[in-house]
Write an enzyme that holds these catalytic residues in place. Structure first.
Site, PDB file in Angstrom:
ATOM      1  N   MET A   1       0.439   5.369  -4.803  1.00  0.00           N
ATOM      2  CA  MET A   1       0.106   6.377  -3.802  1.00  0.00           C
ATOM      3  C   MET A   1      -1.306   6.877  -4.069  1.00  0.00           C
ATOM      4  O   MET A   1      -1.599   7.320  -5.192  1.00  0.00           O
ATOM      5  CB  MET A   1       1.126   7.509  -3.876  1.00  0.00           C
ATOM      6  CG  MET A   1       2.503   7.049  -3.409  1.00  0.00           C
ATOM      7  SD  MET A   1       3.726   8.365  -3.352  1.00  0.00           S
ATOM      8  CE  MET A   1       4.029   8.625  -5.090  1.00  0.00           C
ATOM      9  N   CYS A  83      -0.155   0.986   5.449  1.00  0.00           N
ATOM     10  CA  CYS A  83      -0.983   2.184   5.585  1.00  0.00           C
ATOM     11  C   CYS A  83      -1.513   2.316   7.016  1.00  0.00           C
ATOM     12  O   CYS A  83      -2.078   1.363   7.553  1.00  0.00           O
ATOM     13  CB  CYS A  83      -2.141   2.120   4.588  1.00  0.00           C
ATOM     14  SG  CYS A  83      -3.205   3.573   4.686  1.00  0.00           S
ATOM     15  N   LYS A 122       4.073  -5.016   0.923  1.00  0.00           N
ATOM     16  CA  LYS A 122       4.734  -3.753   1.298  1.00  0.00           C
ATOM     17  C   LYS A 122       4.424  -3.506   2.765  1.00  0.00           C
ATOM     18  O   LYS A 122       3.256  -3.455   3.164  1.00  0.00           O
ATOM     19  CB  LYS A 122       4.238  -2.595   0.446  1.00  0.00           C
ATOM     20  CG  LYS A 122       4.862  -1.260   0.849  1.00  0.00           C
ATOM     21  CD  LYS A 122       4.738  -0.242  -0.280  1.00  0.00           C
ATOM     22  CE  LYS A 122       5.363   1.096   0.075  1.00  0.00           C
ATOM     23  NZ  LYS A 122       4.422   2.012   0.745  1.00  0.00           N
ATOM     24  N   HIS A 154       9.077   0.010   3.878  1.00  0.00           N
ATOM     25  CA  HIS A 154       9.174   1.437   4.210  1.00  0.00           C
ATOM     26  C   HIS A 154       9.950   1.495   5.524  1.00  0.00           C
ATOM     27  O   HIS A 154       9.483   0.998   6.552  1.00  0.00           O
ATOM     28  CB  HIS A 154       7.765   2.021   4.335  1.00  0.00           C
ATOM     29  CG  HIS A 154       7.738   3.495   4.592  1.00  0.00           C
ATOM     30  ND1 HIS A 154       6.578   4.218   4.635  1.00  0.00           N
ATOM     31  CD2 HIS A 154       8.735   4.385   4.829  1.00  0.00           C
ATOM     32  CE1 HIS A 154       6.847   5.494   4.886  1.00  0.00           C
ATOM     33  NE2 HIS A 154       8.156   5.616   5.013  1.00  0.00           N
ATOM     34  N   ASN A 194      12.309   1.384   0.866  1.00  0.00           N
ATOM     35  CA  ASN A 194      11.505   2.579   0.554  1.00  0.00           C
ATOM     36  C   ASN A 194      11.556   3.558   1.718  1.00  0.00           C
ATOM     37  O   ASN A 194      11.704   3.165   2.869  1.00  0.00           O
ATOM     38  CB  ASN A 194      10.041   2.145   0.295  1.00  0.00           C
ATOM     39  CG  ASN A 194       9.060   3.299   0.284  1.00  0.00           C
ATOM     40  OD1 ASN A 194       8.179   3.392   1.137  1.00  0.00           O
ATOM     41  ND2 ASN A 194       9.212   4.211  -0.659  1.00  0.00           N
ATOM     42  N   GLY A 195      11.436   4.846   1.352  1.00  0.00           N
ATOM     43  CA  GLY A 195      11.334   5.884   2.375  1.00  0.00           C
ATOM     44  C   GLY A 195      12.439   6.909   2.276  1.00  0.00           C
ATOM     45  O   GLY A 195      13.613   6.584   2.498  1.00  0.00           O
ATOM     46  N   GLY A 216       8.697   7.170  -3.845  1.00  0.00           N
ATOM     47  CA  GLY A 216       7.328   7.646  -3.805  1.00  0.00           C
ATOM     48  C   GLY A 216       7.252   9.127  -4.131  1.00  0.00           C
ATOM     49  O   GLY A 216       7.200   9.537  -5.291  1.00  0.00           O
TER      50      GLY A 216
HETATM   51  C1  LIG Z   1      -0.236  10.907  -1.163  1.00  0.00           C
HETATM   52  C2  LIG Z   1       0.370   9.597  -0.765  1.00  0.00           C
HETATM   53  C3  LIG Z   1      -0.379   8.442  -0.914  1.00  0.00           C
HETATM   54  C4  LIG Z   1       0.159   7.200  -0.564  1.00  0.00           C
HETATM   55  N1  LIG Z   1      -0.568   6.067  -0.802  1.00  0.00           N
HETATM   56  C5  LIG Z   1       0.005   4.857  -0.602  1.00  0.00           C
HETATM   57  C6  LIG Z   1      -0.674   3.669  -0.982  1.00  0.00           C
HETATM   58  O1  LIG Z   1      -1.786   3.688  -1.520  1.00  0.00           O
HETATM   59  N2  LIG Z   1      -0.047   2.489  -0.742  1.00  0.00           N
HETATM   60  C7  LIG Z   1       1.206   2.424  -0.183  1.00  0.00           C
HETATM   61  O2  LIG Z   1       1.749   1.337  -0.020  1.00  0.00           O
HETATM   62  N3  LIG Z   1       1.853   3.530   0.180  1.00  0.00           N
HETATM   63  C8  LIG Z   1       1.293   4.739  -0.033  1.00  0.00           C
HETATM   64  N4  LIG Z   1       1.986   5.868   0.299  1.00  0.00           N
HETATM   65  C9  LIG Z   1       3.315   5.758   0.934  1.00  0.00           C
HETATM   66  C10 LIG Z   1       4.412   5.703  -0.118  1.00  0.00           C
HETATM   67  O3  LIG Z   1       4.227   4.594  -0.968  1.00  0.00           O
HETATM   68  C11 LIG Z   1       5.775   5.576   0.530  1.00  0.00           C
HETATM   69  O4  LIG Z   1       5.824   4.383   1.284  1.00  0.00           O
HETATM   70  C12 LIG Z   1       6.104   6.748   1.462  1.00  0.00           C
HETATM   71  O5  LIG Z   1       5.698   7.974   0.909  1.00  0.00           O
HETATM   72  C13 LIG Z   1       7.605   6.789   1.750  1.00  0.00           C
HETATM   73  O6  LIG Z   1       8.347   6.816   0.563  1.00  0.00           O
HETATM   74  P1  LIG Z   1       8.898   8.191  -0.094  1.00  0.00           P
HETATM   75  O7  LIG Z   1       9.660   8.893   0.975  1.00  0.00           O
HETATM   76  O8  LIG Z   1       9.733   7.740  -1.254  1.00  0.00           O
HETATM   77  O9  LIG Z   1       7.694   8.972  -0.513  1.00  0.00           O
HETATM   78  C14 LIG Z   1       1.478   7.113  -0.038  1.00  0.00           C
HETATM   79  C15 LIG Z   1       2.221   8.288   0.104  1.00  0.00           C
HETATM   80  C16 LIG Z   1       1.687   9.510  -0.267  1.00  0.00           C
HETATM   81  C17 LIG Z   1       2.526  10.759  -0.121  1.00  0.00           C
END
Ligand SMILES: Cc1cc2nc3c(=O)[nH]c(=O)nc-3n(C[C@H](O)[C@H](O)[C@H](O)COP(=O)(O)O)c2cc1C
Length: 324
Positions: A1, A83, A122, A154, A194-195, A216
């Site tokens: 992240m 992203c 991803k 996700h 994920n998610g 995440g």
């Molecule tokens: C601050 C932040 C930065 C993130 N940066 C990335 C990233 O660099 N690459 C990526 O694949 N997902 C990124 N994500 C998304 C997370 O990997 C994840 O897919 C998303 O938050 C949903 O999962 P969660 O509900 O478990 O957080 C980011 C999420 C957050 C909150």
């Protein structure tokens, strides 16, 4: 992240779970090719197993960046197809690659040809008005044809127009069923969901349907969540470290990094949540938030925060509570 799971964060998380697979923030292929590589890619051997996530849609650049990443010792190279940010869209990568499965496949093929480690993807379940059934099937089939065996999905769409990246992590509805159907229709692939997974129990509930779960935000906000994973999900018979034990091991790392010129809050910002849900969590966080960013802040700040969390610094705690 991005901005979150940097090397200090990963070092810290690794103290909580030996088995969990960790990933870097997304790093653009250009940053690897033209940036300060030690800064962009450097990590501690303790972080293994760790994957490098790359962002780009240029197969040649990705192949070269992947090779450099593998040479640095990353255990896996992951391509970001999730992203939704404007910057990433204008570079025609991230989630918008979901609309171009052939290009995503070309990227994966080029990366695979240049590294000995697994290349994974991803992605989302779809973007915009894509039909999440047919489009995701076609995307996965095309990219799997190029040799990708692992997809981290996700479980919500990305809406590329009108939503910020933050909204795109909350507003489009979660559809775990879609990820389960993907696994059922492609049993030979490794499908990681994920998610919105916020607890170990929620992660466990997914495992009959998919091969793995990626956490995440919950793992960042409440990192101690990871401490039970080795025992519960990986069958380890080791007793998880306590929160204080984790801090005790993290502190020498912090001292070493401080000696290299790193600022204290670059490391302590990742540990703010370690006492999440515990009696003195707020006082612990507050002490770090108020002191770790100051010029010259050193390990004593962490030591005091640790003692606050432990209940040793009763006067400090009382004073902090009065001001809450
Ligand atoms: C601050 C932040 C930065 C993130 N940066 C990335 C990233 O660099 N690459 C990526 O694949 N997902 C990124 N994500 C998304 C997370 O990997 C994840 O897919 C998303 O938050 C949903 O999962 P969660 O509900 O478990 O957080 C980011 C999420 C957050 C909150």
């Amino acid at each position: 992240m991005m901005e979150w799971t940097d090397r200090h964060c990963r070092y810290f998380l690794r103290l909580l779970s030996r088995r969990t697979f960790l990933y870097t923030e997304m790093v653009t292929a250009e940053a690897v090719l033209y940036g300060d590589r030690a800064r962009v890619l450097g990590f501690s051997p303790e972080e293994h197993p760790v994957g490098l996530q790359l962002g780009s849609s240029d197969p040649n650049k990705l192949a070269e960046a992947a090779r450099i990443g593998a040479d640095f010792g990353y255990d896996e190279i992951n391509l970001n197809v999730g992203c939704p940010s404007d910057r990433v869209q204008s570079g025609r990568f991230g989630a918008c690659l979901m609309a171009e499965p052939e290009l995503a496949a070309e990227c994966v093929a080029a990366m695979r040809a240049s590294v000995p480690v697994p290349v994974t993807v991803k992605c989302r379940i779809g973007i915009d008005d894509q039909d999440a059934e047919a489009s995701l099937d076609r995307f996965v089939a095309t990219v799997a044809e190029a040799g990708c065996r692992t997809f981290i999905v996700h479980a919500r769409k990305a809406w590329l127009k009108g939503l910020s990246p933050k909204e795109n992590r909350d507003v489009p509805p979660l559809d775990y069923g879609r990820v389960h159907r993907l696994k059922a229709s492609r049993p030979e692939l490794e499908i990681v969901l994920n998610g919105g997974i916020e607890s170990l129990a929620a992660a466990e509930a997914q495992l009959p349907h998919v091969n793995g779960v990626m956490l995440g935000r919950a793992a960042y906000a409440d990192p101690y969540l990871l401490a039970e994973i080795d025992r519960t999900l990986f069958g380890s018979d080791e007793t998880p470290p306590s929160r204080l034990e984790v801090l005790d091991v993290f502190m020498p790392y912090v001292e070493t990094e401080l000696a290299k010129g790193m600022r204290l809050n670059q490391m302590t910002r990742h540990i703010l949540g370690v006492f999440h849900g515990q009696p003195r969590a707020r006082a612990f966080r507050r002490h770090l938030a108020e002191h770790a960013h100051l010029d010259g802040a050193g390990i004593a700040v962490v030591d005091t925060a640790r003692r606050i969390a432990h209940g040793e610094e009763r006067r400090a705690v009382a004073a902090e509570q009065l001001t809450l």
